[in-house]
Design a protein around this motif. Structure first.
Motif, PDB file in Angstrom:
ATOM      1  N   LEU A 184       0.826  -1.204   0.000  1.00 27.58           N
ATOM      2  CA  LEU A 184       0.000   0.000   0.000  1.00 27.58           C
ATOM      3  C   LEU A 184       0.865   1.260   0.000  1.00 27.58           C
ATOM      4  CD1 LEU A 184      -2.842   1.283   0.244  1.00 27.58           C
ATOM      5  CD2 LEU A 184      -2.544   1.162   2.715  1.00 27.58           C
ATOM      6  N   LYS A 208       1.373   4.220  -3.124  1.00 33.34           N
ATOM      7  CA  LYS A 208       1.150   5.656  -2.924  1.00 33.34           C
ATOM      8  C   LYS A 208       2.433   6.456  -3.165  1.00 33.34           C
ATOM      9  CE  LYS A 208      -2.847   5.337   0.078  1.00 33.34           C
ATOM     10  NZ  LYS A 208      -3.788   6.249  -0.541  1.00 33.34           N
ATOM     11  N   GLU A 248      -3.381   2.293   7.497  1.00 31.51           N
ATOM     12  CA  GLU A 248      -3.817   2.742   6.177  1.00 31.51           C
ATOM     13  C   GLU A 248      -4.114   4.242   6.193  1.00 31.51           C
ATOM     14  OE1 GLU A 248      -4.953   0.094   7.784  1.00 31.51           O
ATOM     15  OE2 GLU A 248      -4.547  -1.607   6.470  1.00 31.51           O
ATOM     16  N   ALA A 249      -4.844   4.708   7.201  1.00 34.89           N
ATOM     17  CA  ALA A 249      -5.174   6.135   7.318  1.00 34.89           C
ATOM     18  C   ALA A 249      -3.913   6.959   7.570  1.00 34.89           C
ATOM     19  CB  ALA A 249      -6.190   6.348   8.437  1.00 34.89           C
ATOM     20  N   ILE A 251      -0.841   6.199   6.581  1.00 38.51           N
ATOM     21  CA  ILE A 251      -0.094   6.250   5.320  1.00 38.51           C
ATOM     22  C   ILE A 251      -0.697   7.316   4.411  1.00 38.51           C
ATOM     23  CG2 ILE A 251       0.426   4.996   3.180  1.00 38.51           C
ATOM     24  CD1 ILE A 251       0.511   2.411   4.926  1.00 38.51           C
ATOM     25  N   SER A 252      -2.018   7.318   4.281  1.00 39.23           N
ATOM     26  CA  SER A 252      -2.690   8.274   3.398  1.00 39.23           C
ATOM     27  C   SER A 252      -2.417   9.711   3.813  1.00 39.23           C
ATOM     28  CB  SER A 252      -4.201   8.027   3.386  1.00 39.23           C
ATOM     29  OG  SER A 252      -4.485   6.828   2.730  1.00 39.23           O
ATOM     30  N   GLU A 253      -2.520  10.002   5.113  1.00 40.36           N
ATOM     31  CA  GLU A 253      -2.286  11.371   5.564  1.00 40.36           C
ATOM     32  C   GLU A 253      -0.829  11.784   5.355  1.00 40.36           C
ATOM     33  OE1 GLU A 253      -2.253  14.085   9.575  1.00 40.36           O
ATOM     34  OE2 GLU A 253      -3.747  12.476   9.474  1.00 40.36           O
ATOM     35  N   VAL A 286       1.281  10.676   3.071  1.00 40.82           N
ATOM     36  CA  VAL A 286       1.516  10.873   1.639  1.00 40.82           C
ATOM     37  C   VAL A 286       0.881  12.187   1.169  1.00 40.82           C
ATOM     38  CG1 VAL A 286       1.004   9.955  -0.671  1.00 40.82           C
ATOM     39  CG2 VAL A 286       1.867   8.443   1.114  1.00 40.82           C
ATOM     40  N   ASP A 287      -0.311  12.504   1.671  1.00 41.67           N
ATOM     41  CA  ASP A 287      -0.950  13.773   1.297  1.00 41.67           C
ATOM     42  C   ASP A 287      -0.107  14.959   1.750  1.00 41.67           C
ATOM     43  OD1 ASP A 287      -3.052  12.453   0.106  1.00 41.67           O
ATOM     44  OD2 ASP A 287      -4.425  12.692   1.804  1.00 41.67           O
ATOM     45  N   ARG A 313       2.804  15.261  -0.529  1.00 40.52           N
ATOM     46  CA  ARG A 313       2.385  15.789  -1.830  1.00 40.52           C
ATOM     47  C   ARG A 313       2.377  17.319  -1.789  1.00 40.52           C
ATOM     48  NH1 ARG A 313      -1.919  12.937  -2.426  1.00 40.52           N
ATOM     49  NH2 ARG A 313      -0.915  11.332  -3.651  1.00 40.52           N
TER      50      ARG A 313
END
Length: 100
Positions: free
Chosen positions: A19, A23, A76-77, A79-81, A83-84, A87
């Motif tokens: 995952l 990303k 998972e949450a 990782i998403s935060e 990566v955001d 970005r």
């Protein structure tokens, strides 16, 4: 580009690595100046039920290293935060590189 994973008080997970790799590779496709990524997974005992699973990501690119950290109820949450956040930092870095 190399992605290095480290686990602290967490069992190694191929699913989490896959995952995070997906990303991060999306970032690499857009920002080709990224050289390396270090991803750290760790758990923390907290009194909050919606925190404790921490994901740190450090990117090596021209200039100072970029770093993001997030703590949520799931990796998972987190990782998403992370990566955001990276970005946004990469967008700023690219703008600075263009203006020079």
């Amino acid at each position: 580009m190399n992605i290095h994973f480290e686990y602290h008080d967490v069992q190694a997970s191929g699913r989490l690595e896959e995952l995070a790799s997906k990303k991060i590779n999306k970032l690499v496709d857009k920002y080709d100046f990224i050289v390396r990524a270090d991803v750290f997974f760790k758990t923390e005992n907290t009194s909050e039920p919606d925190t404790g699973k921490i994901c740190n990501i450090r990117l090596s690119a021209p200039g100072p290293r970029l770093f993001a950290e997030a703590s949520h109820a799931s990796f998972e949450a987190s990782i998403s935060e992370s990566v955001d956040d990276l970005r946004r930092q990469l967008r700023k870095r690219k703008e600075k590189m263009k203006s020079r």
